[in-house]
Design an enzyme around this catalytic site. Structure first.
Site, PDB file in Angstrom:
ATOM      1  N   ASP A  11      -6.427   3.382   8.281  1.00 13.17           N
ATOM      2  CA  ASP A  11      -5.947   4.685   8.794  1.00 13.17           C
ATOM      3  C   ASP A  11      -6.130   4.921  10.297  1.00 13.17           C
ATOM      4  O   ASP A  11      -6.565   6.012  10.718  1.00 13.17           O
ATOM      5  CB  ASP A  11      -6.615   5.836   8.018  1.00 13.17           C
ATOM      6  CG  ASP A  11      -6.278   5.827   6.526  1.00 13.17           C
ATOM      7  OD1 ASP A  11      -5.540   4.927   6.089  1.00 13.17           O
ATOM      8  OD2 ASP A  11      -6.759   6.717   5.810  1.00 13.17           O
ATOM      9  N   LYS A 113      -0.771   5.194   1.291  1.00 11.42           N
ATOM     10  CA  LYS A 113      -1.525   5.857   0.218  1.00 11.42           C
ATOM     11  C   LYS A 113      -1.498   7.356   0.411  1.00 11.42           C
ATOM     12  O   LYS A 113      -1.304   7.843   1.523  1.00 11.42           O
ATOM     13  CB  LYS A 113      -2.957   5.323   0.188  1.00 11.42           C
ATOM     14  CG  LYS A 113      -3.697   5.572   1.481  1.00 11.42           C
ATOM     15  CD  LYS A 113      -5.061   4.916   1.488  1.00 11.42           C
ATOM     16  CE  LYS A 113      -5.799   5.191   2.768  1.00 11.42           C
ATOM     17  NZ  LYS A 113      -6.050   6.614   3.052  1.00 11.42           N
ATOM     18  N   CYS A 158     -12.202   7.429   4.025  1.00 10.33           N
ATOM     19  CA  CYS A 158     -11.326   6.342   3.576  1.00 10.33           C
ATOM     20  C   CYS A 158     -11.960   4.957   3.697  1.00 10.33           C
ATOM     21  O   CYS A 158     -11.719   4.097   2.850  1.00 10.33           O
ATOM     22  CB  CYS A 158      -9.977   6.438   4.270  1.00 10.33           C
ATOM     23  SG  CYS A 158      -9.083   7.905   3.676  1.00 10.33           S
TER      24      CYS A 158
HETATM   25  C1  VGL Z   1      -8.932  10.557   5.492  1.00 13.29           C
HETATM   26  C2  VGL Z   1      -9.370  12.733   4.936  1.00 13.29           C
HETATM   27  C3  VGL Z   1      -8.082  12.902   4.475  1.00 13.29           C
HETATM   28  C4  VGL Z   1      -9.435   9.265   6.073  1.00 13.29           C
HETATM   29  C5  VGL Z   1      -7.641  10.692   5.025  1.00 13.29           C
HETATM   30  O1  VGL Z   1      -8.613   8.439   6.508  1.00 13.29           O
HETATM   31  O2  VGL Z   1     -10.684   9.072   6.092  1.00 13.29           O
HETATM   32  N1  VGL Z   1      -9.792  11.565   5.432  1.00 13.29           N
HETATM   33  N2  VGL Z   1      -7.229  11.866   4.523  1.00 13.29           N
END
Ligand code: VGL
Ligand code: ZN
Length: 206
Positions: A11, A113, A158
């Site tokens: 991410d 995702k 994540c």
């Molecule tokens: C994430 C919160 C919501 C992350 C993704 O990548 O850690 N955290 N969506």
């Protein structure tokens, strides 16, 4: 190939970097190191995999989509507790794009995702019901990959969920903390570092 390795970069998207909708402090600081790690991994014949948080606009994890809710509130979903987040990583938006500095072209695979409206997905392996697969396990198995190094954002969401699921599935998992940054919500960083240690995950560069 048996016992092959993969570098999994979680991410590293605009919305998780300074200026983004769910900015992680110093999130972009890790990018030069991640680029270097991707380069080294490729030179070593390893797989390089990126994940991309990829939500529809009406996603159930967004506080905006609940009445009288604020970002960072906890709610009960059919699959258990869920933090409500500011709207982030909306499919096709600039916030959902990989950070410009990230050498994303070198990835073998991009796994998206969180694309189902009714369920969040922190982990690169399973959605937050802990049973709906993303397909990553099958991909790794077909390539004979057993060792994973994980880096990215955010350490305590994540990255940790992906590392814990990887360990549960039997992978040899390391998390390189020099190339991760955390959100740290109500002690979540300490709790997740503890959980990863207990699960036998190697925490490097702590
Ligand atoms: C994430 C919160 C919501 C992350 C993704 O990548 O850690 N955290 N969506
Ligand atoms: Zn998300």
């Amino acid at each position: 190939m048996k016992n092959a390795k993969a570098l999994i970069c979680i991410d590293i998207q605009n919305d998780f970097c300074p200026g983004g909708a769910l900015a992680v402090a110093q999130g972009d600081d890790i990018i030069p190191l991640v680029n270097q790690m991707m380069h080294t991994a490729k030179s070593d014949g390893q797989a390089v995999i990126l994940t991309q948080d990829w939500h529809p606009d009406n996603h159930a994890s967004f506080a905006d989509n609940h009445e009288n809710a604020q970002p960072f509130d906890m709610v009960e979903m059919s699959y258990g507790g869920q933090v409500l987040w500011p709207k982030h990583c909306v499919q096709g938006s600039q916030g959902a794009a990989f950070h410009d500095m990230l050498h994303s072209d070198s990835a073998d695979l991009v796994i998206r995702k969180g694309f189902r409206k009714e369920i969040d997905s922190y982990s690169a392996f399973f959605e937050n019901d802990q049973s709906t697969p993303t397909g990553l396990h099958g991909y790794l198995q077909e390539r004979g990959i057993t060792k994973l190094t994980m880096v990215g954002l955010a350490t305590d969401f994540c990255v940790a969920f992906s590392a814990l699921d990887g360990a549960k599935l039997g992978y040899d998992v390391s998390v390189d903390l020099a190339a991760c940054r955390a959100i740290d919500l109500d002690g979540s960083l300490a709790a997740q570092l503890d959980a990863m240690r207990t699960a036998g995950i190697s925490l490097i560069n702590q």
